[in-house]
Design an enzyme around this catalytic site. Structure first.
Site, PDB file in Angstrom:
ATOM      1  N   LYS A 284    -121.728  48.753 -42.126  1.00  0.00           N
ATOM      2  CA  LYS A 284    -120.944  49.950 -42.417  1.00  0.00           C
ATOM      3  C   LYS A 284    -121.459  50.686 -43.643  1.00  0.00           C
ATOM      4  O   LYS A 284    -121.471  51.920 -43.676  1.00  0.00           O
ATOM      5  CB  LYS A 284    -119.470  49.595 -42.576  1.00  0.00           C
TER       6      LYS A 284
ATOM      7  N   GLU B 191    -116.905  45.330 -45.729  1.00  0.00           N
ATOM      8  CA  GLU B 191    -117.776  44.292 -45.172  1.00  0.00           C
ATOM      9  C   GLU B 191    -118.499  43.501 -46.259  1.00  0.00           C
ATOM     10  O   GLU B 191    -119.373  42.693 -45.952  1.00  0.00           O
ATOM     11  CB  GLU B 191    -118.793  44.899 -44.199  1.00  0.00           C
TER      12      GLU B 191
ATOM     13  N   ALA C  76    -121.054  53.469 -34.299  1.00  0.00           N
ATOM     14  CA  ALA C  76    -121.030  53.961 -35.682  1.00  0.00           C
ATOM     15  C   ALA C  76    -120.383  55.335 -35.796  1.00  0.00           C
ATOM     16  O   ALA C  76    -120.644  56.058 -36.753  1.00  0.00           O
ATOM     17  CB  ALA C  76    -122.443  54.003 -36.244  1.00  0.00           C
ATOM     18  N   ALA C  77    -119.503  55.664 -34.855  1.00  0.00           N
ATOM     19  CA  ALA C  77    -118.891  56.998 -34.871  1.00  0.00           C
ATOM     20  C   ALA C  77    -118.120  57.248 -36.155  1.00  0.00           C
ATOM     21  O   ALA C  77    -118.224  58.318 -36.773  1.00  0.00           O
ATOM     22  CB  ALA C  77    -117.975  57.160 -33.660  1.00  0.00           C
ATOM     23  N   GLY C  78    -117.341  56.255 -36.580  1.00  0.00           N
ATOM     24  CA  GLY C  78    -116.556  56.422 -37.802  1.00  0.00           C
ATOM     25  C   GLY C  78    -117.422  56.544 -39.039  1.00  0.00           C
ATOM     26  O   GLY C  78    -117.138  57.348 -39.932  1.00  0.00           O
ATOM     27  N   ASP C  79    -118.499  55.759 -39.108  1.00  0.00           N
ATOM     28  CA  ASP C  79    -119.388  55.823 -40.266  1.00  0.00           C
ATOM     29  C   ASP C  79    -120.129  57.151 -40.310  1.00  0.00           C
ATOM     30  O   ASP C  79    -120.365  57.706 -41.387  1.00  0.00           O
ATOM     31  CB  ASP C  79    -120.381  54.654 -40.230  1.00  0.00           C
TER      32      ASP C  79
END
Length: 300
Positions: free
Chosen positions: A41, A139, A243-246
């Site tokens: 992340k 993380e 990884a859409a949110g990141d």
């Protein structure tokens, strides 16, 4: 003006298997493809922000295994400054990811070298102090996250926290957070409210502002003293949402750092996320600034 951003967080090698449907417990399924893709992340947000036009510095850790140099090189190739990325004995962090035909995913993270990030080391505080914003996730050990947030507050640097993987947050960390960016499931875990608006209202008792990402619905912004609003997502066919949110957070940090109004910053970040989910992989899927600008202009 190019926003200066520091990311303190995880760096993993993603081991990604693509399948028609994820296996149930005790079931074996045939996969159609396998990839090793740099991720984590922290690294994902760093790459997303760098590709979106930010001047990004990464604080993290990799192992002295074969993955370590590859992870460092992947960040550097995306324009991320890696002098704050330490190398420690043992394996690098890894994530086992299963992606199904609907673009959904299931992930198992093994921290590896990320577990060493329990405190700031030489030069880390100066890296944070030189930034306009610090991006944090969960993380890496909570001690390291809190240490970074303390340094940011001491130097007047804005802190953006992605509370993932979701877990109870120390009151001190919440007090040091300027913008909390959970997804709707993380917001529910933190507040007990499944309705995003109720969750946002509860979170505002602990942080001054929150953006809750709502997947295909879009994102919700709420801040103390203002009316909340939702920015719709662009309609696209998702290939891989890993990884859409990141991607969203990295682009949002860049847009906010450029002084854009929050509604515009969220819409621009939504365009970045929409581009990313149409491609396989985590960091490999993240769009460039030119691509984001083009899609944003077509839809706004």
């Amino acid at each position: 003006m190019t926003p200066a951003l520091t990311v303190l967080g995880s760096t993993n090698m993603d081991l990604v298997a693509y399948v028609a449907a994820a296996p149930r417990r005790g079931e074996t399924v045939a996969g159609r493809e396998f990839r090793t893709v740099p991720g984590g992340k922290g690294a994902n947000q760093a790459v997303a922000a760098a590709r979106a036009g930010g001047a990004v510095t990464m604080i993290g850790a990799v192992g002295d295994d074969d993955f370590g140099p590859r992870l460092r090189a992947a960040l550097a190739e995306s324009g991320v400054e890696t002098s704050g990325l330490r190398t420690v004995p043992g394996p690098s962090g890894i994530a086992h990811i299963v992606v199904d035909d609907d673009g959904g995913n299931a992930i198992v993270v093994v921290p590896g070298a990320n577990a060493a990030l329990t405190a700031l080391t030489g030069g880390d505080e100066a890296r944070i102090a030189a930034s306009g914003a610090l991006l944090l996730q969960l993380e890496v050990p909570m001690e390291g996250v809190v240490a970074g947030a303390r340094a940011a507050r001491a130097h007047g640097v804005r802190t953006l926290l992605t509370p993932a993987p979701a877990r109870p947050l120390p009151p001190e960390l919440l007090a040091l957070t300027d913008l909390l960016v959970p997804n709707e499931h993380e917001a529910e875990t933190l507040t007990g409210h499944s309705d995003p608006h109720r969750a946002a209202a509860a979170l505002l008792e602990q942080v001054p502002a929150v953006v809750i990402t709502l997947g295909a619905t879009g994102s919700l912004y709420a801040a103390r003293g203002t009316d909340p609003f939702v920015v719709p997502a662009l309609r696209v066919a998702a290939v891989d949402t890993t990884a859409a949110g990141d991607t969203f957070v990295g682009a949002l940090a860049v847009a906010a750092g450029e002084g854009r109004p929050m509604h515009e910053a969220m819409a621009w970040a939504s365009a970045a996320s929409a581009l990313g989910v149409q491609r396989p992989g985590a960091s490999a899927s993240m769009p460039t600034r030119a691509e984001i600008d083009e899609l944003y202009a077509r839809n706004n």
